[in-house]
Structure formats: C-alpha cells, structure tokens
Design an enzyme around this catalytic site. Structure first.
Site, PDB file in Angstrom:
ATOM      1  CB  SER A 127      -0.943   0.012   1.198  1.00 16.43           C
ATOM      2  OG  SER A 127      -0.201   0.058   2.384  1.00 16.43           O
ATOM      3  CE  LYS A 132      -2.483   2.592  -7.960  1.00 15.76           C
ATOM      4  NZ  LYS A 132      -1.078   2.853  -7.566  1.00 15.76           N
ATOM      5  CB  CYS A 246       3.911   1.625 -12.400  1.00 10.49           C
ATOM      6  SG  CYS A 246       4.794   1.325 -10.905  1.00 10.49           S
TER       7      CYS A 246
HETATM    8  C1  LIG Z   1       3.934  -0.013  -6.455  1.00 10.61           C
HETATM    9  S1  LIG Z   1       4.226   0.197  -4.760  1.00 10.61           S
HETATM   10  C2  LIG Z   1       2.614   0.457  -4.114  1.00 10.61           C
HETATM   11  C3  LIG Z   1       2.028   1.810  -4.393  1.00 10.61           C
HETATM   12  C4  LIG Z   1       0.724   2.029  -3.656  1.00 10.61           C
HETATM   13  N1  LIG Z   1      -0.238   0.994  -3.960  1.00 10.61           N
HETATM   14  C5  LIG Z   1       0.117   3.383  -3.926  1.00 10.61           C
HETATM   15  O1  LIG Z   1      -0.730   3.490  -4.827  1.00 10.61           O
HETATM   16  O2  LIG Z   1       0.470   4.343  -3.237  1.00 10.61           O
HETATM   17  C6  LIG Z   1       4.577  -1.435  -4.213  1.00 10.61           C
HETATM   18  C7  LIG Z   1       4.772  -1.596  -2.721  1.00 10.61           C
HETATM   19  O3  LIG Z   1       4.938  -2.989  -2.439  1.00 10.61           O
HETATM   20  C8  LIG Z   1       5.770  -3.103  -1.298  1.00 10.61           C
HETATM   21  N2  LIG Z   1       6.288  -4.484  -1.199  1.00 10.61           N
HETATM   22  C9  LIG Z   1       7.533  -4.956  -1.453  1.00 10.61           C
HETATM   23  N3  LIG Z   1       7.600  -6.268  -1.160  1.00 10.61           N
HETATM   24  C10 LIG Z   1       6.359  -6.652  -0.729  1.00 10.61           C
HETATM   25  C11 LIG Z   1       5.811  -7.874  -0.256  1.00 10.61           C
HETATM   26  N4  LIG Z   1       6.528  -8.997  -0.175  1.00 10.61           N
HETATM   27  N5  LIG Z   1       4.518  -7.875   0.150  1.00 10.61           N
HETATM   28  C12 LIG Z   1       3.765  -6.747   0.067  1.00 10.61           C
HETATM   29  N6  LIG Z   1       4.243  -5.566  -0.368  1.00 10.61           N
HETATM   30  C13 LIG Z   1       5.537  -5.506  -0.759  1.00 10.61           C
HETATM   31  C14 LIG Z   1       6.841  -2.052  -1.597  1.00 10.61           C
HETATM   32  O4  LIG Z   1       7.531  -1.718  -0.392  1.00 10.61           O
HETATM   33  C15 LIG Z   1       6.012  -0.911  -2.174  1.00 10.61           C
HETATM   34  O5  LIG Z   1       5.638  -0.008  -1.170  1.00 10.61           O
END
Ligand SMILES: C[S@@+](CC[C@H](N)C(=O)[O-])C[C@H]1O[C@@H](n2cnc3c(N)ncnc32)[C@H](O)[C@@H]1O
Length: 454
Positions: A127, A132, A246
């Site tokens: 998140s 989002k 993305c």
């Molecule tokens: C694309 S970003 C999310 C952006 C967010 N949904 C927003 O709209 O603001 C992906 C996120 O996944 C997290 N992430 C990394 N490894 C993960 C895992 N094993 N499980 C869940 N989240 C993870 C990252 O730290 C990062 O914050």
C-alpha cells in the site's frame, strides 16, 4: 539520457516488431516528465467548486478521461501567498490528492467507478505511499480496509498520507503479502498494486535504464507470482481483485497472470485488462487487470489467533461517558471507539472489525482522536477531521489569506470571543477542523505540527 540496448531490444521484439516508428515515438515519450495531475475527493467538495477555487489561485486545470482527475499547469503571476499545490488549503483539507492519471484508474476498475455502501473487508496488499488506499477509502466508505506494507522505510510516508486523508476505516499492517495466504476466503476485495521493476521511473532517473535487465525483471516477477497466489487464496469466492503494476513488460504482467491461471485452473476469470502506453494514452506506464474468483482454492490456514491486538480494547463505561460529553450520540452513531494505552481510537463501524482485531496485528487501527489523561479526554485535530461534534460551536477565521497563512505557520491569532473551549474552525466556507481557544483568547492550532508552513 541513453536508454539501455537490452531494454530497447526487449520492447522492439515484444511489442514493436511491426513498427519502428512507434518504437521511436514510445522511446522519445518515456524520457519526458509526465504531466502532473490531481484527483478530487468528491465526498468532500464538488468538482465545480474545487476548480473555481484552484483557478482563483492561478492554476489551470485540464479535463482527463477520469471525471474527477485533472492535469494542471500554473499561470506565471502568483499572489504572495501562493504555494505549491501540495501546501494549498485544498490539499491540506483532503479535497485533492496529487496522483498520476493511469494509477488513479485501478481503484476505479475495482469499484466499477461507483461508491459502494457495502460493509466489505478489503485488503490493499502493497500500500505505501497510500495513493490508492485513500482512494479505496473514498470508493468504499463503509468498508474496512487493511493497508499492508512490509517495507519499514516506506511506512512514514504511508502514515503521513493517511493522516492527511483520514484513516477512520483503515488499519495498517506490516506483513509480507505472502502471509495472507494463511487466511483463506477472508477478503471481499483485494488490490495488489505489486512491487515492480520501476521501469516507469525512466524519465526521473537513469538507474532504471542502466539497471534494466531481464534477469532482474524475472526475479521480481517471481515475487509478484507469490503475492498474486496469496491474494487468490485470501480472496472470498465471488470476490474481486485488481492486479496492477507500473511496468509494461509482459513478464511482470501477462506471465504472472498466466501462472495464476495454470496454478488454479477454472478458479478465476480475468474480467478486464489494459496496458497504458505513455505515447498513446498520454499517461504514465501502467498495467491493470481485474480478476473474479469463481471457486475456492487450497491455502494453509493458520490457527485462529485470538486477540492478536490485545492492547486495543473497548472503552470503559466512564470513558464512554466522556465521549458523550463531547459528541451527541447522533454525531457518532456510525463509529466505534477503542483505547490503545492512553490513546483514544475512532473506527468506522463495520462488520469485520472484530475479525481484523483478532487476526491481523495492526500498527494503526482507525484514527487517533484523543488522549485519555487523568480521567479526561484531550481531543486532537483528528477528532474534528472525519467526526463532527454538533456540541462544539463554530467560528470563522477572517476571510484574509494573510491570516490563513499565519494559522498554517502556527503564529498567534486572537479571536474576538469570550469562548474558551474547542471550536470548529471555518475559513472561506470550508471547515478546517477542530481547534481550541485558550484562556488568553489565542487560537491553538490543532493541525499536526508536521503540516506547518515554513
Ligand atoms: C507499487 S508500490 C505500491 C504503491 C501504492 N499501492 C500506492 O498506490 O500508493 C509497491 C509496494 O509494495 C511493497 N512491497 C515490497 N515487497 C512486498 C511484499 N513482499 N509484500 C507486500 N508488499 C511488498 C513495496 O515496499 C512498495 O511499497
């Protein structure tokens, strides 16, 4: 900036073998900074009203294909109090959220562009920084949302955004997304905005370009497969989820979805899928797909954990009476109050609150609206952000940008009144929130200090 040959070759072979001209167009667009855009929170303000307010401050908004998302430019002559959009009153009051256009789309796809009054349990599996999550909270105001983020360094930004936008129906958890596979058939909706190879940052930094390697992309796609598998298990049958990234490459998108379909044949259907091209759609890079669960799938269920949030407890009778000293019961009929140590938490009433409290450790649960000190409650800014007490009188700050600026700088403001209590403060017909007039008649600003204008 030179783009890695490996990157160009992959894109040429995968998407543009038929058209070198389009490849060159794509490559020239991706190194150009994106147009900035903002999303209007229509539960707080009408689109017309917000646009008038911003135009008066020298912004020029442009319509996009999402009705509440606008791109913008600024006129050259600013008045002395004009600041970046991120410091405007409208931004502080959660009327707008600066967000990329294609990224603003995935929650709309999940919610079918509607605001839902269902009491769902929703998981936002990855998140931070919360763009989002806040949008989910707007589209599903009566649901409870778990905003999960395992990367510690990314938590402060998530919390800051939730503070500004309000988190009355949100709990924050810190699990690796894979953990949710131990809670089969639990969530009505899931957003998996997956960690990805950050291709889209190409225009910001050369790193993504220099480091682009198919090996790295494949490594991250294995993590994405595991996260999607976990989402598949923890989604309820007939529930829906969105998988988005993305990036545009197929390895992190179609391949991940294909692997899910192979793992769980006949259990899921993909009901929507789109790839947003910067040179065609005029947006950032984005891939989104919507998935419906048709049949339950095997997961490893953990033993039910009772009372995992044992420090978050219901209020005593006396504490409840203190809450009713401040609010009329009709003001708070949709909320439940809990206590965490000396903190008073308010959470929107929802069917899944106890399920969450018993099973998922929350580092934040709803909003921290007060502190219980020596048998009384000292209310915070957040008590006036989402909740409104009709017992508290209203006061209007003089309609003067200079005074508003003093307020945001935490300077002393005297208000001409004998009142010495909490007030609901208004400025220019907008409710700013809860503040306090102290015994010397000075307005105490209850905004969080980190929001102070410098
Ligand atoms: C694309 S970003 C999310 C952006 C967010 N949904 C927003 O709209 O603001 C992906 C996120 O996944 C997290 N992430 C990394 N490894 C993960 C895992 N094993 N499980 C869940 N989240 C993870 C990252 O730290 C990062 O914050």
């Amino acid at each position: 900036m030179s783009i890695s040959e490996r990157f160009i070759t992959y894109y040429r072979e995968t998407f543009f073998s038929w058209d070198e001209e389009w490849l060159q167009k794509f490559l020239s667009t991706i190194i150009t900074p994106l147009k900035k855009s903002f999303r209007i929170n229509i539960s707080k303000i009408s689109i017309e009203n917000l646009l008038i307010r911003l135009k008066n401050q020298g912004y020029i908004p442009f319509e996009t294909w999402i009705s509440n998302v606008f791109s913008f430019e600024r006129t050259i002559d600013f008045n002395p109090f004009e600041r970046r959009l991120g410091f405007s009153l409208e931004h502080l009051l959660w009327y707008i959220y600066i967000q990329e256009l294609a990224a603003a789309h995935s929650v709309h796809i999940l919610s079918d562009w509607k605001i839902h009054n269902d009491s769902f349990l929703i998981l936002d599996m990855a998140s931070s920084p919360g763009w989002k999550t806040t949008q989910l909270s707007e589209q599903y105001p009566k649901s409870f949302i778990i905003a999960n983020e395992p990367t510690r360094e990314r938590i402060p930004q998530l919390l800051q955004n939730l503070d500004r936008m309000g988190s009355i129906n949100i709990g924050v958890t810190l699990y690796p997304g894979q953990y949710f596979a131990t809670s089969p058939e639990t969530f009505d909706r899931i957003l998996l905005d997956a960690p990805c190879s950050w291709e889209w940052t190409i225009f910001k930094t050369t790193d993504a370009v220099k480091n682009w390697h198919i090996k790295n992309v494949k490594t991250i796609s294995r993590l994405q497969e595991k996260l999607l598998e976990s989402a598949c298990i923890s989604l309820k049958t007939w529930g829906e989820m969105v998988y988005s990234t993305c990036t545009l490459n197929q390895i992190e998108n179609e391949w991940v979805l294909d692997s899910m379909m192979r793992k769980f044949p006949w259990c899921f259907e993909i009901t929507f899928q789109k790839r947003y091209w910067p040179h065609i759609d005029g947006t950032g890079w984005f891939f989104v797909s919507k998935i419906r669960k048709l049949l339950s799938v095997e997961g490893k269920k953990l033993k039910i954990q009772k009372n995992i949030n044992e420090e978050i407890i219901p209020l005593s009778k006396h504490e409840q009476s203190l809450v009713f000293d401040f609010f009329h019961s009709s003001d708070i009929q949709e909320y439940v109050f809990y206590k965490f140590k000396h903190k008073l938490l308010a959470v929107r009433l929802s069917e899944s609150l106890e399920l969450v409290r018993n099973n998922f450790y929350c580092m934040r649960f709803g909003e921290e609206v007060g502190n219980i000190e020596e048998g009384k409650i000292v209310w915070t800014h957040y008590a006036g952000k989402t909740l409104v007490s009709s017992k508290v009188p209203s006061m209007i700050l003089p309609d003067d940008e200079g005074i508003l600026d003093l307020y945001f700088r935490w300077e002393k403001i005297y208000l001409n009144t004998n009142l010495r209590w909490y007030i609901n403060l208004y400025y220019d017909w907008q409710r700013i929130g809860l503040d306090y007039i102290n015994e010397t008649g000075i307005l105490s600003n209850f905004f969080p200090p980190s929001w102070r204008r410098k």
